[in-house]
Enzyme design. Structure first.
Site, PDB file in Angstrom:
ATOM      1  N   MET A   1       4.057  -1.249  -2.865  1.00  0.00           N
ATOM      2  CA  MET A   1       4.322  -0.363  -1.735  1.00  0.00           C
ATOM      3  C   MET A   1       4.435  -1.176  -0.445  1.00  0.00           C
ATOM      4  O   MET A   1       4.338  -0.618   0.659  1.00  0.00           O
ATOM      5  CB  MET A   1       3.207   0.685  -1.603  1.00  0.00           C
TER       6      MET A   1
ATOM      7  N   LEU B   1       2.498  -6.578   1.986  1.00  0.00           N
ATOM      8  CA  LEU B   1       2.140  -7.556   0.955  1.00  0.00           C
ATOM      9  C   LEU B   1       1.048  -8.513   1.436  1.00  0.00           C
ATOM     10  O   LEU B   1       1.029  -8.926   2.591  1.00  0.00           O
ATOM     11  CB  LEU B   1       3.383  -8.342   0.525  1.00  0.00           C
ATOM     12  N   HIS B   2       0.133  -8.845   0.536  1.00  0.00           N
ATOM     13  CA  HIS B   2      -0.946  -9.796   0.804  1.00  0.00           C
ATOM     14  C   HIS B   2      -1.034 -10.745  -0.387  1.00  0.00           C
ATOM     15  O   HIS B   2      -0.193 -10.692  -1.299  1.00  0.00           O
ATOM     16  CB  HIS B   2      -2.262  -9.060   1.063  1.00  0.00           C
TER      17      HIS B   2
ATOM     18  N   HIS C   1      -0.673  -9.284  -3.935  1.00  0.00           N
ATOM     19  CA  HIS C   1       0.715  -9.083  -4.372  1.00  0.00           C
ATOM     20  C   HIS C   1       1.374 -10.432  -4.700  1.00  0.00           C
ATOM     21  O   HIS C   1       2.108 -10.552  -5.684  1.00  0.00           O
ATOM     22  CB  HIS C   1       1.534  -8.412  -3.265  1.00  0.00           C
TER      23      HIS C   1
ATOM     24  N   LYS D   1      -6.613  -4.597  -9.867  1.00  0.00           N
ATOM     25  CA  LYS D   1      -7.244  -3.929  -8.709  1.00  0.00           C
ATOM     26  C   LYS D   1      -7.173  -2.410  -8.884  1.00  0.00           C
ATOM     27  O   LYS D   1      -8.121  -1.693  -8.598  1.00  0.00           O
ATOM     28  CB  LYS D   1      -6.535  -4.376  -7.433  1.00  0.00           C
ATOM     29  N   ASP D   2      -6.029  -1.926  -9.359  1.00  0.00           N
ATOM     30  CA  ASP D   2      -5.853  -0.494  -9.608  1.00  0.00           C
ATOM     31  C   ASP D   2      -5.964  -0.270 -11.114  1.00  0.00           C
ATOM     32  O   ASP D   2      -4.977  -0.025 -11.808  1.00  0.00           O
ATOM     33  CB  ASP D   2      -4.489  -0.039  -9.073  1.00  0.00           C
TER      34      ASP D   2
ATOM     35  N   GLN E   1      -4.874   3.011 -12.755  1.00  0.00           N
ATOM     36  CA  GLN E   1      -3.409   3.068 -12.682  1.00  0.00           C
ATOM     37  C   GLN E   1      -2.801   2.228 -13.804  1.00  0.00           C
ATOM     38  O   GLN E   1      -1.871   2.655 -14.500  1.00  0.00           O
ATOM     39  CB  GLN E   1      -2.949   2.550 -11.320  1.00  0.00           C
TER      40      GLN E   1
ATOM     41  N   VAL F   1      -7.406 -10.234  -6.831  1.00  0.00           N
ATOM     42  CA  VAL F   1      -7.556 -11.300  -5.841  1.00  0.00           C
ATOM     43  C   VAL F   1      -8.473 -10.785  -4.731  1.00  0.00           C
ATOM     44  O   VAL F   1      -8.285  -9.663  -4.235  1.00  0.00           O
ATOM     45  CB  VAL F   1      -6.190 -11.726  -5.265  1.00  0.00           C
TER      46      VAL F   1
HETATM   47  P1  AMP Z   1       0.352  -1.524  -4.010  1.00  0.00           P
HETATM   48  O1  AMP Z   1       1.325  -2.147  -3.072  1.00  0.00           O
HETATM   49  O2  AMP Z   1      -1.006  -1.288  -3.394  1.00  0.00           O
HETATM   50  O3  AMP Z   1       0.896  -0.322  -4.729  1.00  0.00           O
HETATM   51  O4  AMP Z   1       0.079  -2.600  -5.135  1.00  0.00           O
HETATM   52  C1  AMP Z   1       1.141  -3.148  -5.875  1.00  0.00           C
HETATM   53  C2  AMP Z   1       0.564  -3.938  -7.018  1.00  0.00           C
HETATM   54  O5  AMP Z   1      -0.279  -4.967  -6.508  1.00  0.00           O
HETATM   55  C3  AMP Z   1      -0.306  -3.071  -7.946  1.00  0.00           C
HETATM   56  O6  AMP Z   1      -0.051  -3.454  -9.293  1.00  0.00           O
HETATM   57  C4  AMP Z   1      -1.696  -3.439  -7.526  1.00  0.00           C
HETATM   58  O7  AMP Z   1      -2.658  -3.281  -8.547  1.00  0.00           O
HETATM   59  C5  AMP Z   1      -1.534  -4.888  -7.153  1.00  0.00           C
HETATM   60  N1  AMP Z   1      -2.604  -5.332  -6.244  1.00  0.00           N
HETATM   61  C6  AMP Z   1      -2.953  -4.780  -5.067  1.00  0.00           C
HETATM   62  N2  AMP Z   1      -4.020  -5.429  -4.539  1.00  0.00           N
HETATM   63  C7  AMP Z   1      -4.355  -6.396  -5.425  1.00  0.00           C
HETATM   64  C8  AMP Z   1      -5.377  -7.395  -5.477  1.00  0.00           C
HETATM   65  N3  AMP Z   1      -6.275  -7.537  -4.516  1.00  0.00           N
HETATM   66  N4  AMP Z   1      -5.399  -8.216  -6.546  1.00  0.00           N
HETATM   67  C9  AMP Z   1      -4.493  -8.090  -7.549  1.00  0.00           C
HETATM   68  N5  AMP Z   1      -3.512  -7.183  -7.564  1.00  0.00           N
HETATM   69  C10 AMP Z   1      -3.448  -6.340  -6.516  1.00  0.00           C
END
Ligand code: AMP
Length: 278
Positions: free
Chosen positions: A27, A30-31, A34, A146-147, A150, A173
Protein backbone atom coordinates in the site's frame (compact mmCIF):
# COMPACT_ATOMS: atom_id res chain seq x y z
CA UNK A 1 12.14 0.99 -14.09
CA UNK A 2 8.70 1.29 -15.65
CA UNK A 3 5.83 2.89 -13.73
CA UNK A 4 2.44 1.92 -15.09
CA UNK A 5 -0.99 3.12 -13.99
CA UNK A 6 -3.26 1.01 -16.17
CA UNK A 7 -4.01 -2.70 -16.44
CA UNK A 8 -3.76 -2.55 -20.23
CA UNK A 9 -0.28 -1.00 -20.20
CA UNK A 10 0.90 -3.52 -17.60
CA UNK A 11 -0.47 -6.39 -19.70
CA UNK A 12 1.72 -5.29 -22.63
CA UNK A 13 4.82 -5.28 -20.42
CA UNK A 14 3.87 -8.66 -18.95
CA UNK A 15 3.54 -10.17 -22.41
CA UNK A 16 7.15 -9.22 -23.19
CA UNK A 17 8.47 -10.55 -19.86
CA UNK A 18 10.78 -13.54 -19.98
CA UNK A 19 11.61 -15.77 -17.00
CA UNK A 20 10.05 -15.79 -13.55
CA UNK A 21 7.98 -12.82 -12.38
CA UNK A 22 8.17 -12.09 -8.63
CA UNK A 23 5.52 -9.79 -7.17
CA UNK A 24 5.33 -7.67 -4.00
CA UNK A 25 1.92 -6.07 -3.37
CA UNK A 26 2.02 -3.00 -1.06
CA UNK A 27 0.00 0.00 0.00
CA UNK A 28 3.05 2.25 -0.37
CA UNK A 29 4.67 4.42 2.33
CA UNK A 30 7.52 1.98 1.82
CA UNK A 31 10.02 1.25 4.60
CA UNK A 32 12.79 -1.28 5.18
CA UNK A 33 10.18 -4.01 5.78
CA UNK A 34 8.84 -3.56 2.26
CA UNK A 35 12.39 -3.27 0.92
CA UNK A 36 13.32 -6.62 2.46
CA UNK A 37 10.33 -8.18 0.64
CA UNK A 38 11.50 -6.61 -2.61
CA UNK A 39 15.02 -7.98 -2.09
CA UNK A 40 13.59 -11.44 -1.41
CA UNK A 41 11.50 -11.12 -4.61
CA UNK A 42 14.66 -10.08 -6.47
CA UNK A 43 16.30 -13.36 -5.38
CA UNK A 44 13.26 -15.39 -6.50
CA UNK A 45 12.51 -13.94 -9.92
CA UNK A 46 14.00 -12.50 -13.09
CA UNK A 47 11.53 -9.62 -13.17
CA UNK A 48 10.32 -7.87 -10.00
CA UNK A 49 6.92 -6.16 -9.93
CA UNK A 50 5.77 -3.99 -7.01
CA UNK A 51 2.23 -2.69 -6.74
CA UNK A 52 1.31 0.41 -4.75
CA UNK A 53 -2.41 0.69 -4.04
CA UNK A 54 -4.20 1.88 -0.92
CA UNK A 55 -7.16 -0.48 -1.10
CA UNK A 56 -10.39 1.20 0.08
CA UNK A 57 -12.12 -2.19 0.39
CA UNK A 58 -10.00 -3.27 3.35
CA UNK A 59 -10.56 -0.15 5.49
CA UNK A 60 -13.50 0.19 7.88
CA UNK A 61 -15.61 3.37 7.84
CA UNK A 62 -13.82 4.74 10.95
CA UNK A 63 -10.32 3.77 9.82
CA UNK A 64 -7.49 5.78 8.31
CA UNK A 65 -8.11 5.31 4.56
CA UNK A 66 -8.32 9.06 3.85
CA UNK A 67 -5.16 9.97 5.78
CA UNK A 68 -3.07 6.86 5.02
CA UNK A 69 0.37 8.18 3.91
CA UNK A 70 0.87 8.28 0.11
CA UNK A 71 4.42 9.53 -0.54
CA UNK A 72 4.54 8.24 -4.12
CA UNK A 73 7.76 9.97 -5.27
CA UNK A 74 9.72 8.67 -2.27
CA UNK A 75 8.21 5.20 -2.81
CA UNK A 76 9.38 5.20 -6.43
CA UNK A 77 12.89 6.14 -5.25
CA UNK A 78 12.85 3.13 -2.88
CA UNK A 79 11.74 0.88 -5.73
CA UNK A 80 14.41 2.22 -8.09
CA UNK A 81 17.08 1.75 -5.40
CA UNK A 82 16.05 -1.92 -5.04
CA UNK A 83 16.16 -2.53 -8.78
CA UNK A 84 12.42 -3.03 -9.24
CA UNK A 85 11.50 -3.57 -12.91
CA UNK A 86 7.84 -2.54 -12.94
CA UNK A 87 5.81 -0.51 -10.43
CA UNK A 88 2.06 -0.90 -10.90
CA UNK A 89 0.20 2.08 -9.41
CA UNK A 90 -3.47 1.76 -10.36
CA UNK A 91 -6.12 4.33 -9.46
CA UNK A 92 -9.18 3.29 -7.46
CA UNK A 93 -11.40 3.44 -10.55
CA UNK A 94 -8.91 1.36 -12.55
CA UNK A 95 -9.25 -1.49 -10.04
CA UNK A 96 -12.85 -0.87 -9.01
CA UNK A 97 -14.86 0.45 -11.95
CA UNK A 98 -18.54 1.10 -11.31
CA UNK A 99 -20.78 -1.95 -11.38
CA UNK A 100 -18.49 -4.52 -9.78
CA UNK A 101 -20.29 -7.00 -7.52
CA UNK A 102 -18.22 -10.11 -6.89
CA UNK A 103 -15.85 -10.23 -3.92
CA UNK A 104 -13.81 -12.89 -2.12
CA UNK A 105 -14.83 -14.11 1.34
CA UNK A 106 -12.05 -15.09 3.72
CA UNK A 107 -14.40 -17.40 5.64
CA UNK A 108 -14.05 -18.20 9.34
CA UNK A 109 -10.31 -17.44 9.34
CA UNK A 110 -11.16 -13.94 8.17
CA UNK A 111 -13.56 -13.35 11.07
CA UNK A 112 -11.17 -14.27 13.92
CA UNK A 113 -8.91 -11.83 15.85
CA UNK A 114 -8.00 -9.09 13.34
CA UNK A 115 -11.17 -9.93 11.46
CA UNK A 116 -13.31 -9.55 14.56
CA UNK A 117 -11.87 -6.11 15.25
CA UNK A 118 -11.98 -5.12 11.57
CA UNK A 119 -15.14 -6.68 10.05
CA UNK A 120 -14.75 -7.24 6.32
CA UNK A 121 -11.04 -6.38 6.38
CA UNK A 122 -9.75 -9.73 5.13
CA UNK A 123 -12.50 -10.02 2.52
CA UNK A 124 -11.26 -6.67 1.20
CA UNK A 125 -7.64 -7.82 1.33
CA UNK A 126 -8.34 -11.11 -0.48
CA UNK A 127 -10.46 -9.39 -3.12
CA UNK A 128 -7.69 -6.95 -4.02
CA UNK A 129 -4.93 -9.55 -3.75
CA UNK A 130 -6.76 -11.94 -6.08
CA UNK A 131 -7.36 -9.10 -8.55
CA UNK A 132 -3.71 -8.06 -8.39
CA UNK A 133 -2.53 -11.66 -8.84
CA UNK A 134 -4.80 -12.00 -11.89
CA UNK A 135 -3.55 -8.73 -13.37
CA UNK A 136 0.15 -9.06 -12.55
CA UNK A 137 0.25 -12.81 -13.29
CA UNK A 138 3.36 -13.53 -11.20
CA UNK A 139 5.04 -16.90 -10.70
CA UNK A 140 5.76 -16.04 -7.08
CA UNK A 141 4.34 -13.44 -4.68
CA UNK A 142 5.99 -12.29 -1.45
CA UNK A 143 4.04 -11.33 1.70
CA UNK A 144 5.36 -10.27 5.11
CA UNK A 145 4.89 -12.21 8.33
CA UNK A 146 4.20 -8.84 9.96
CA UNK A 147 0.60 -9.36 8.81
CA UNK A 148 0.56 -13.01 9.81
CA UNK A 149 -3.22 -13.56 9.70
CA UNK A 150 -3.35 -11.85 6.31
CA UNK A 151 -0.63 -14.23 5.12
CA UNK A 152 -2.64 -17.21 6.43
CA UNK A 153 -5.79 -15.95 4.65
CA UNK A 154 -3.85 -15.54 1.39
CA UNK A 155 -2.31 -19.02 1.68
CA UNK A 156 -5.81 -20.42 2.34
CA UNK A 157 -7.23 -18.56 -0.69
CA UNK A 158 -4.45 -19.78 -2.99
CA UNK A 159 -5.16 -23.38 -1.96
CA UNK A 160 -8.97 -23.16 -1.83
CA UNK A 161 -9.33 -21.26 -5.13
CA UNK A 162 -6.42 -22.98 -6.93
CA UNK A 163 -4.65 -19.70 -7.62
CA UNK A 164 -1.59 -20.54 -9.75
CA UNK A 165 1.05 -18.68 -7.72
CA UNK A 166 3.72 -19.61 -5.22
CA UNK A 167 3.31 -17.67 -1.96
CA UNK A 168 6.52 -16.89 -0.10
CA UNK A 169 6.58 -15.54 3.48
CA UNK A 170 9.14 -12.94 4.51
CA UNK A 171 10.29 -12.40 8.11
CA UNK A 172 9.30 -9.32 10.14
CA UNK A 173 11.73 -6.40 9.95
CA UNK A 174 12.07 -4.41 13.19
CA UNK A 175 13.71 -1.20 14.33
CA UNK A 176 16.79 -1.57 16.54
CA UNK A 177 14.57 -1.23 19.64
CA UNK A 178 12.30 -4.09 18.52
CA UNK A 179 9.30 -2.13 17.19
CA UNK A 180 8.00 -3.84 14.03
CA UNK A 181 8.29 -1.46 11.06
CA UNK A 182 4.91 -0.21 9.88
CA UNK A 183 3.72 2.58 7.62
CA UNK A 184 1.49 3.58 10.55
CA UNK A 185 4.46 4.19 12.90
CA UNK A 186 4.68 7.74 11.49
CA UNK A 187 1.47 8.50 13.39
CA UNK A 188 3.15 7.82 16.77
CA UNK A 189 4.39 10.61 19.08
CA UNK A 190 7.71 9.85 20.86
CA UNK A 191 5.81 8.90 24.06
CA UNK A 192 3.45 6.64 22.12
CA UNK A 193 6.37 5.06 20.33
CA UNK A 194 7.97 3.96 23.59
CA UNK A 195 4.60 2.69 24.83
CA UNK A 196 4.25 0.73 21.57
CA UNK A 197 7.42 -1.18 22.48
CA UNK A 198 5.34 -3.14 25.02
CA UNK A 199 4.04 -5.18 22.08
CA UNK A 200 7.42 -6.42 20.85
CA UNK A 201 8.71 -6.76 24.43
CA UNK A 202 5.71 -8.93 25.38
CA UNK A 203 6.24 -11.12 22.30
CA UNK A 204 9.96 -11.44 22.94
CA UNK A 205 9.24 -12.64 26.48
CA UNK A 206 6.56 -15.06 25.28
CA UNK A 207 8.90 -16.53 22.66
CA UNK A 208 11.48 -17.56 25.27
CA UNK A 209 8.88 -19.71 27.08
CA UNK A 210 8.33 -23.37 26.25
CA UNK A 211 4.69 -24.00 27.23
CA UNK A 212 1.38 -22.39 26.26
CA UNK A 213 0.53 -21.20 29.82
CA UNK A 214 4.04 -19.83 30.40
CA UNK A 215 4.07 -17.97 27.09
CA UNK A 216 0.66 -16.42 27.84
CA UNK A 217 1.69 -15.42 31.37
CA UNK A 218 4.93 -13.84 30.14
CA UNK A 219 3.20 -11.74 27.49
CA UNK A 220 0.25 -10.71 29.67
CA UNK A 221 2.55 -9.47 32.43
CA UNK A 222 4.12 -6.89 30.09
CA UNK A 223 0.84 -6.02 28.37
CA UNK A 224 -1.02 -5.50 31.66
CA UNK A 225 1.67 -3.07 32.79
CA UNK A 226 1.31 -1.16 29.50
CA UNK A 227 -2.44 -0.96 30.10
CA UNK A 228 -1.80 1.16 33.21
CA UNK A 229 -1.22 3.94 30.69
CA UNK A 230 -4.58 5.16 29.37
CA UNK A 231 -2.99 5.71 25.94
CA UNK A 232 -2.54 1.93 25.57
CA UNK A 233 -5.63 -0.21 24.86
CA UNK A 234 -5.00 -3.89 24.20
CA UNK A 235 -7.26 -5.32 21.52
CA UNK A 236 -6.20 -8.98 21.70
CA UNK A 237 -3.21 -11.10 22.67
CA UNK A 238 -3.63 -14.65 21.47
CA UNK A 239 -1.48 -17.74 21.21
CA UNK A 240 -2.89 -19.49 18.15
CA UNK A 241 -2.34 -22.25 15.63
CA UNK A 242 -0.36 -20.88 12.64
CA UNK A 243 -2.84 -21.96 9.96
CA UNK A 244 -6.27 -22.09 11.66
CA UNK A 245 -5.65 -19.26 14.14
CA UNK A 246 -7.61 -21.31 16.70
CA UNK A 247 -6.56 -20.48 20.27
CA UNK A 248 -4.25 -23.18 21.61
CA UNK A 249 -5.17 -25.42 24.57
CA UNK A 250 -2.75 -25.41 27.52
CA UNK A 251 -1.32 -28.83 26.71
CA UNK A 252 -0.64 -28.09 23.00
CA UNK A 253 2.77 -28.93 21.52
CA UNK A 254 3.88 -27.74 18.08
CA UNK A 255 4.20 -24.60 15.99
CA UNK A 256 2.37 -21.54 17.28
CA UNK A 257 1.91 -17.84 16.65
CA UNK A 258 1.59 -15.25 19.38
CA UNK A 259 -0.38 -12.39 17.83
CA UNK A 260 -1.15 -9.05 19.46
CA UNK A 261 -3.04 -5.90 18.51
CA UNK A 262 -3.38 -2.70 20.48
CA UNK A 263 -4.36 0.89 20.11
CA UNK A 264 -1.58 3.26 21.12
CA UNK A 265 -3.03 6.75 21.23
CA UNK A 266 -5.10 6.79 18.06
CA UNK A 267 -2.89 4.35 16.16
CA UNK A 268 -3.75 0.67 15.88
CA UNK A 269 -0.67 -1.56 15.81
CA UNK A 270 -0.25 -5.31 15.29
CA UNK A 271 2.70 -7.60 15.88
CA UNK A 272 3.38 -11.30 16.28
CA UNK A 273 6.05 -13.91 16.83
CA UNK A 274 6.25 -17.47 15.55
CA UNK A 275 7.38 -20.02 18.11
CA UNK A 276 7.27 -23.70 19.02
CA UNK A 277 5.72 -24.88 22.27
CA UNK A 278 6.02 -28.26 24.01
P1 AMP B 1 1.39 -2.92 3.44
O1 AMP B 1 1.97 -1.87 2.56
O2 AMP B 1 1.32 -2.51 4.90
O3 AMP B 1 0.10 -3.48 2.92
O4 AMP B 1 2.41 -4.12 3.43
C1 AMP B 1 2.81 -4.71 2.22
C2 AMP B 1 3.58 -5.96 2.54
O5 AMP B 1 4.72 -5.64 3.34
C3 AMP B 1 2.75 -6.97 3.34
O6 AMP B 1 3.02 -8.28 2.85
C4 AMP B 1 3.27 -6.79 4.73
O7 AMP B 1 3.14 -7.94 5.54
C5 AMP B 1 4.71 -6.46 4.48
N1 AMP B 1 5.31 -5.76 5.63
C6 AMP B 1 4.87 -4.62 6.20
N2 AMP B 1 5.64 -4.30 7.27
C7 AMP B 1 6.58 -5.27 7.36
C8 AMP B 1 7.67 -5.52 8.26
N3 AMP B 1 7.95 -4.72 9.27
N4 AMP B 1 8.42 -6.62 8.04
C9 AMP B 1 8.15 -7.46 7.01
N5 AMP B 1 7.16 -7.28 6.13
C10 AMP B 1 6.38 -6.20 6.31
Amino acid sequence: MRVTRTIAEYAKLREMARGRVAFVPTMGALHDGHRSLIRLARSLGDLVVVSIFVNPLQFGPDEDYAVYPRPLEVDLDHCAAEGVDIVFVPTVTELYPAGRQVTVSAGALGRAWEGESRPGHFDGVLTVVLKLLNIVAPDVAVFGQKDIQQLACIQRMVVDLNVPVEVVAAPIVRDADGLALSSRNVYLSPAERSLALSLSTALEKAATQTSVPAARAAAYETLERAEDDPAFALDYAALVHPTTFAELPDHYAGPAVFAVAARVGRTRLIDNVSMTVR
